[in-house]
Design an enzyme around this catalytic site. Structure first.
Site, PDB file in Angstrom:
ATOM      1  N   ARG A 178      -7.480  -0.539   1.150  1.00  0.00           N
ATOM      2  CA  ARG A 178      -8.009  -1.776   0.565  1.00  0.00           C
ATOM      3  C   ARG A 178      -8.456  -1.571  -0.874  1.00  0.00           C
ATOM      4  O   ARG A 178      -8.499  -2.513  -1.655  1.00  0.00           O
ATOM      5  CB  ARG A 178      -9.154  -2.311   1.455  1.00  0.00           C
ATOM      6  CG  ARG A 178     -10.334  -1.408   1.549  1.00  0.00           C
ATOM      7  CD  ARG A 178     -11.232  -1.737   2.747  1.00  0.00           C
ATOM      8  NE  ARG A 178     -10.620  -1.356   4.022  1.00  0.00           N
ATOM      9  CZ  ARG A 178     -11.164  -1.572   5.218  1.00  0.00           C
ATOM     10  NH1 ARG A 178     -12.323  -2.206   5.315  1.00  0.00           N
ATOM     11  NH2 ARG A 178     -10.555  -1.199   6.321  1.00  0.00           N
ATOM     12  N   ASP A 219       1.789   6.264   5.624  1.00  0.00           N
ATOM     13  CA  ASP A 219       0.793   5.301   5.162  1.00  0.00           C
ATOM     14  C   ASP A 219       1.218   4.608   3.860  1.00  0.00           C
ATOM     15  O   ASP A 219       0.480   3.818   3.300  1.00  0.00           O
ATOM     16  CB  ASP A 219      -0.568   6.004   4.998  1.00  0.00           C
ATOM     17  CG  ASP A 219      -1.741   5.063   5.212  1.00  0.00           C
ATOM     18  OD1 ASP A 219      -1.551   3.994   5.819  1.00  0.00           O
ATOM     19  OD2 ASP A 219      -2.854   5.403   4.752  1.00  0.00           O
ATOM     20  N   LYS A 232     -10.083  12.204   9.105  1.00  0.00           N
ATOM     21  CA  LYS A 232      -9.436  11.810  10.348  1.00  0.00           C
ATOM     22  C   LYS A 232      -9.425  12.995  11.320  1.00  0.00           C
ATOM     23  O   LYS A 232      -9.542  14.143  10.907  1.00  0.00           O
ATOM     24  CB  LYS A 232      -7.994  11.374  10.076  1.00  0.00           C
ATOM     25  CG  LYS A 232      -7.881  10.016   9.403  1.00  0.00           C
ATOM     26  CD  LYS A 232      -6.436   9.574   9.292  1.00  0.00           C
ATOM     27  CE  LYS A 232      -6.313   8.238   8.590  1.00  0.00           C
ATOM     28  NZ  LYS A 232      -6.961   7.120   9.291  1.00  0.00           N
ATOM     29  N   LYS A 269       0.844  -1.209   0.000  1.00  0.00           N
ATOM     30  CA  LYS A 269       0.000   0.000   0.000  1.00  0.00           C
ATOM     31  C   LYS A 269       0.875   1.252   0.000  1.00  0.00           C
ATOM     32  O   LYS A 269       1.703   1.447   0.893  1.00  0.00           O
ATOM     33  CB  LYS A 269      -0.893  -0.009   1.252  1.00  0.00           C
ATOM     34  CG  LYS A 269      -1.635   1.298   1.525  1.00  0.00           C
ATOM     35  CD  LYS A 269      -2.532   1.213   2.765  1.00  0.00           C
ATOM     36  CE  LYS A 269      -3.128   2.556   3.150  1.00  0.00           C
ATOM     37  NZ  LYS A 269      -3.973   2.490   4.367  1.00  0.00           N
ATOM     38  N   ASP A 325     -12.080   6.725   4.334  1.00  0.00           N
ATOM     39  CA  ASP A 325     -10.840   6.465   5.077  1.00  0.00           C
ATOM     40  C   ASP A 325     -10.406   5.004   4.945  1.00  0.00           C
ATOM     41  O   ASP A 325      -9.300   4.654   5.322  1.00  0.00           O
ATOM     42  CB  ASP A 325     -11.051   6.838   6.552  1.00  0.00           C
ATOM     43  CG  ASP A 325      -9.745   7.020   7.302  1.00  0.00           C
ATOM     44  OD1 ASP A 325      -8.688   7.069   6.643  1.00  0.00           O
ATOM     45  OD2 ASP A 325      -9.790   7.108   8.548  1.00  0.00           O
ATOM     46  N   GLU A 359      -9.341   3.479   2.454  1.00  0.00           N
ATOM     47  CA  GLU A 359      -8.864   3.660   1.083  1.00  0.00           C
ATOM     48  C   GLU A 359      -7.795   2.653   0.683  1.00  0.00           C
ATOM     49  O   GLU A 359      -7.663   2.311  -0.485  1.00  0.00           O
ATOM     50  CB  GLU A 359      -8.312   5.089   0.909  1.00  0.00           C
ATOM     51  CG  GLU A 359      -6.871   5.327   1.359  1.00  0.00           C
ATOM     52  CD  GLU A 359      -6.620   5.108   2.848  1.00  0.00           C
ATOM     53  OE1 GLU A 359      -7.599   5.118   3.616  1.00  0.00           O
ATOM     54  OE2 GLU A 359      -5.459   4.907   3.244  1.00  0.00           O
ATOM     55  N   ASP A 390      -2.680  10.106   4.092  1.00  0.00           N
ATOM     56  CA  ASP A 390      -4.057   9.682   4.325  1.00  0.00           C
ATOM     57  C   ASP A 390      -4.757  10.674   5.261  1.00  0.00           C
ATOM     58  O   ASP A 390      -4.590  10.625   6.472  1.00  0.00           O
ATOM     59  CB  ASP A 390      -4.061   8.267   4.940  1.00  0.00           C
ATOM     60  CG  ASP A 390      -5.475   7.726   5.130  1.00  0.00           C
ATOM     61  OD1 ASP A 390      -6.428   8.368   4.645  1.00  0.00           O
ATOM     62  OD2 ASP A 390      -5.606   6.646   5.747  1.00  0.00           O
TER      63      ASP A 390
HETATM   64  N1  BES Z   1      -4.076   4.252   7.187  1.00  0.00           N
HETATM   65  C1  BES Z   1      -5.183   3.906   7.999  1.00  0.00           C
HETATM   66  C2  BES Z   1      -4.840   2.847   9.049  1.00  0.00           C
HETATM   67  C3  BES Z   1      -3.880   3.234  10.133  1.00  0.00           C
HETATM   68  C4  BES Z   1      -4.345   3.718  11.340  1.00  0.00           C
HETATM   69  C5  BES Z   1      -2.522   3.081   9.986  1.00  0.00           C
HETATM   70  C6  BES Z   1      -3.470   4.035  12.351  1.00  0.00           C
HETATM   71  C7  BES Z   1      -1.637   3.405  10.985  1.00  0.00           C
HETATM   72  C8  BES Z   1      -2.113   3.879  12.181  1.00  0.00           C
HETATM   73  C9  BES Z   1      -6.325   3.348   7.150  1.00  0.00           C
HETATM   74  O1  BES Z   1      -6.417   3.859   5.870  1.00  0.00           O
HETATM   75  C10 BES Z   1      -7.593   3.670   7.846  1.00  0.00           C
HETATM   76  O2  BES Z   1      -7.875   4.813   7.978  1.00  0.00           O
HETATM   77  N2  BES Z   1      -8.311   2.647   8.282  1.00  0.00           N
HETATM   78  C11 BES Z   1      -9.537   2.807   8.958  1.00  0.00           C
HETATM   79  C12 BES Z   1     -10.529   1.834   8.375  1.00  0.00           C
HETATM   80  C13 BES Z   1     -11.946   2.062   8.796  1.00  0.00           C
HETATM   81  C14 BES Z   1     -12.470   3.362   8.235  1.00  0.00           C
HETATM   82  C15 BES Z   1     -12.783   0.908   8.300  1.00  0.00           C
HETATM   83  C16 BES Z   1      -9.307   2.515  10.439  1.00  0.00           C
HETATM   84  O3  BES Z   1      -8.542   1.628  10.758  1.00  0.00           O
HETATM   85  O4  BES Z   1      -9.900   3.216  11.255  1.00  0.00           O
HETATM   86 ZN    ZN Z   2      -4.608   4.563   5.031  1.00  0.00          ZN
HETATM   87 ZN    ZN Z   3      -7.571   5.648   5.757  1.00  0.00          ZN
END
Ligand code: BES
Ligand code: ZN
Ligand code: ZN
Length: 500
Positions: A351, A288, A277, A265, A347, A349, A270
């Site tokens: 996947r 990210d 966020k 990824k 968020d 994104e 992000d």
């Molecule tokens: N990049 C984030 C995941 C992340 C969070 C990485 C904290 C490192 C530290 C990812 O894109 C994300 O935002 N995931 C969300 C998914 C949710 C919206 C289903 C998450 O984990 O909250």
């Molecule tokens: Zn992300």
């Molecule tokens: Zn995200």
């Protein structure tokens, strides 16, 4: 830094700024530590019986032998009890020794690698982890500071021993594993206004030229031609256009070899998009693209060591931003395999990028595909910063990755993909939703989403908890701040073991 092997053994004439000697805790002096103790007139033994130095993990002490010995300093480093000894205490000790030598302004540091039968560590492996520890431990990131002149570094690392061929092989492997990791650290430490998708692609192209990888960078119109609707939906909110980086290691007779595909990824920043966020949640999101950096680093290692497998690295790289053009919750988008996705959270994104990259991986008819991503906050809740989560559909690939994790000490913990996670992604209007929206198990739900895009033996590594150094408390070869470079050594070791 100059890395070299010198034929010979320790004696009073060995001249060096600093010799690093590892010492077990509570198990007496053996091998090199016993020889050095003798040369020092029993000083080491006295230090240990008096309790002034006990050999606990990462403990260190500098001795100044003076006349009679050629070495100016002997840096003792503890590696803990012999019964618990393996590669990692040695990797740590090498980092501790090198850091201490640098602090003392030594310019040349010497190690005398030893095999350890009980730890199943041969001489080549010992030489490899020492080299890794030194190079990883000395890493510094200067960033964009305008005034800080970096202090002098060590100039030479010497591995001393009689078995020159074994030492040279280990040194070469250790150098490759370290440089791949440092490549990943550097990229991930860069700010998002510098490390854009275009910049990542430029660095990948330059690196590919250096180590002899084939490289192709797909631009937006090529992604459109491939109908990568998921990747393009994420990218459309940013003026920085996306890149799809394809690196290929094709050794001779590649057609007869297994093909492995590594997918990372590459979200260069992000924000969360319209599912924005929080201000705190955004800090760290320049990292990210850590999965993508790990794949680039791993490919660098695979090429430098010319591993006998056909290996492909894919990095879909994009920002995730807000703008008038950005994608929104409730949009339905179509991935390159024709599957439709209802956006619940912009968020989620990563996947989406990975979905199109996994579909792309199919064209190589791979024996296995491993993707790695800072995918969910949920995996951090489950495993903290101790290990990344390992998901997948294939026992063999999973076992191979767990074995690579044990060798590289970039740890993984096996996690389930329960049918209930697929149910959570059922959509009224599309083939699936990109996020469950509520309910727990977010890391498993994300893995379940990805499984819709794979038709091959596959594993997914969620490294969200492993990206930042401040969370990796006190591992001496990982810096205290910034990026860990997690994943490059893990993936390269996976490839190495697959080929042997
Ligand atoms: N990049 C984030 C995941 C992340 C969070 C990485 C904290 C490192 C530290 C990812 O894109 C994300 O935002 N995931 C969300 C998914 C949710 C919206 C289903 C998450 O984990 O909250
Ligand atoms: Zn992300
Ligand atoms: Zn995200």
């Amino acid at each position: 830094m100059d890395l070299r092997v010198k034929a010979g053994a320790f004696d009073a004439n060995l001249a060096a700024d600093a010799l690093v000697v590892t010492v077990f805790e509570g198990d007496g002096l053996t091998g090199v530590s016993a020889t050095v103790n003798e040369a020092l007139g029993g000083q080491l033994e006295r230090l240990m019986t008096s309790g002034d130095f006990s050999g606990t993990l990462d403990e260190s002490l500098t001795l100044y032998p003076g006349e009679g010995l050629g070495v100016r300093r002997v840096i003792l480093v503890g590696v803990g009890p012999a019964a618990a000894f393996k590669a990692d205490p040695l990797r740590r000790a090498a980092a501790v020794g090198a850091q201490r030598a640098r602090k003392l302004k030594a310019s040349e540091v010497v190690f005398i690698p030893e095999a350890h039968e009980a730890a199943e560590l041969n001489l080549t492996q010992a030489a490899q982890v020492i080299t890794e520890g030194v190079l990883l431990g000395l890493y510094r990131y200067h960033g964009q500071k305008s005034d800080e002149a970096p202090a002098a570094d060590l100039t030479t690392l010497t591995l001393l021993g009689e078995a020159v061929a074994e030492l040279e092989q280990g040194l070469k492997a250790g150098e490759a594993f370290a440089l791949g990791t440092l490549f990943a650290r550097d990229l991930k430490n860069l700010p998002p206004n510098i490390c854009t998708p275009e910049y990542m692609a430029q660095r990948a192209v330059a690196m590919a030229g250096e180590v002899g990888l084939r490289v192709t960078v797909l631009e937006k119109h090529q992604m459109a031609a491939l109908k990568m609707g998921a990747l393009l939906a994420v990218a459309q909110g940013s003026d920085a256009t996306p890149r799809f980086i394809v690196l290929e290691h094709r050794p001779d007779e590649a057609d007869k070899l297994d093909t492995l595909v590594l997918v990372g990824k590459g979200v260069t920043f992000d924000t969360g998009g319209y599912s924005l966020k929080s201000r705190d949640g955004m800090i760290g999101m320049k990292g990210d693209m850590g999965g993508g950096a790990a794949v680039l680093g791993a490919m660098r290692i695979v090429a430098a060591l010319d591993m006998p497998l056909h290996v492909v690295g894919l990095v879909p790289a994009s920002d995730n931003m807000i703008s008038e053009k950005a994608y929104r919750p409730q949009e339905v988008i179509t991935a390159s395999n024709g599957k439709t996705i209802e956006i619940i959270s912009t968020d989620a994104e990563g996947r989406l990028l990975l979905a199109d990259a996994l579909v792309y991986a199919q064209r190589y008819n791979p024996a296995a595909v491993v993707n790695i991503a800072t995918l969910t906050g949920s995996i951090v809740g489950a495993l903290g910063h101790a290990a990344a989560g390992l998901f997948g559909n294939d026992d063999h690939v999973r076992e191979a990755l767990l074995s690579a994790a044990a060798s590289s000490d970039e740890l993984l913990w096996h996690m389930p993909i329960y049918p209930e996670y697929a149910q959570a992604l059922e959509s009224d209007t599309a083939d699936f939703k990109n996020s469950a929206g509520k309910g727990g198990g977010g890391a498993g739900v994300a893995a379940s989403f990805l499984s819709n895009f794979v038709a091959f033996p596959w594993a997914h590594v969620d490294m969200a908890g492993m990206m930042s150094a401040q969370d990796q408390n006190g591992v001496p070869y990982i810096p205290g701040k910034g990026s860990t470079g997690y994943g490059a050594r893990l993936l390269a070791e996976f490839v190495r073991q697959w080929s042997s």
